[in-house]
Each structure stands twice: as structure tokens, then as C-alpha cells.
Write an enzyme that holds these catalytic residues in place. Sequence first.
Site, short mmCIF file in Angstrom:
data_model
loop_
_atom_site.label_atom_id
_atom_site.label_comp_id
_atom_site.label_asym_id
_atom_site.label_seq_id
_atom_site.Cartn_x
_atom_site.Cartn_y
_atom_site.Cartn_z
N LYS A 1 0.82 -1.21 0.00
CA LYS A 1 0.00 0.00 0.00
C LYS A 1 0.86 1.27 0.00
CE LYS A 1 -3.37 -0.78 3.12
NZ LYS A 1 -4.24 -1.45 4.09
N TYR B 1 -12.84 -2.22 -2.91
CA TYR B 1 -13.46 -2.12 -1.59
C TYR B 1 -14.98 -1.99 -1.70
CZ TYR B 1 -8.69 -1.29 0.08
OH TYR B 1 -7.36 -1.41 0.36
N ASN C 1 -1.43 -0.01 7.34
CA ASN C 1 -0.85 -1.28 7.79
C ASN C 1 -0.03 -1.96 6.70
OD1 ASN C 1 -2.88 -2.23 6.12
ND2 ASN C 1 -4.06 -3.18 7.75
N HIS D 1 -2.05 -5.26 1.79
CA HIS D 1 -3.36 -5.90 1.66
C HIS D 1 -3.13 -7.28 1.06
CE1 HIS D 1 -7.45 -6.86 0.43
NE2 HIS D 1 -6.90 -7.26 -0.71
N GLU E 1 -10.28 -9.80 -6.95
CA GLU E 1 -9.31 -8.72 -6.79
C GLU E 1 -8.19 -8.80 -7.83
OE1 GLU E 1 -8.07 -9.09 -2.71
OE2 GLU E 1 -9.95 -8.26 -1.95
#
Length: 156
Positions: A13, A53, A116, A119, A130
Site C-alpha cells: 500500500k 473495496y 498497515n 493488503h 481482486e
Amino acid sequence: MSDLMQRTLVLLKPDAVQRRLMGQLIARFEAKGLNIVAMKMLKVTPEMAKKHYAEHVEKPFYPSLESFITSAPIVAMAIDGLDVIKVVRDMLGATSGLNAAAGTIRGDFSSSRQMNLVHASDGAEAAKRELKIYFDDSEFCRYEPVLTPFMRAADE
């Protein structure tokens, strides 16, 4: 691919890219013996974010999620391996870096729930969906590393 061989999506990310952690994170997947079969750096568009998302678009936190994922480049990877979806998710650790165990990617490098670093698809259906957002079928480079016999038994 056999029943145990799977393919999953992993995204480094914007925070991983901005913090210059890409090489260290990619090295962890390679050291584990997983095969990176597609990889590219790109900017996630708002349209891509809404597809990725989709289950969160109507939730109050979605605007900040979209703003974050579109804020800087990401590195998208397709990774193959035995039970790779579970293996990769275990390598990442808990969603919040504050709760992630030491030795996991998030436990070692993150102290945030949203920022974080990585993903990974949470199941086979999510991985299929995805992967199509980030890669065309022609971009997958399936190969068998010459070191495979030294990474797992022939019948695995």
C-alpha cells in the site's frame, strides 16, 4: 494448479511505498518460497478503489480509505504457492499493527490499523475478484523456480 496451489493478490500500500519498505516486504515473500508471478507499480484510481473495496463503499470510513489508497503508488503482486492465501495472511499479522505479533510484517513495521502496509486477499473468491482488478490474464508469468525441490517435497 493443484488443490493446494493457490494464487492470491498482495498490495504493498502507499505507506509501504512511501516508507521505502518495498524490497524488504517482497524479500519476505520470496524467502518463504512463494512465487511472484506478476508485479507492477501503479496508482489506484477512485474507480479501482470502489471495485476493490465494494463492500465498504457505503460505510462512513470509506472516503478516508479511498483517499489513502489513491494517495501514492502501490505495488500489486500476484503470488502463487501452497495454501498461499492463509500463508500470506499469517505473514501479514493482525490488521492493526499494534495488535500484530512480532515477526509478522505488520507487527514489525506498522502501528496503525489503516496504514498497515499490505493488503492480501482473504479467500479464494476474493483473490479471483481482486486479481482481475489489477491484472489481465496475459500478465501472469507462471514458472517453476529451480530451487522448488529444495523448498518442499515433490508430492506437496
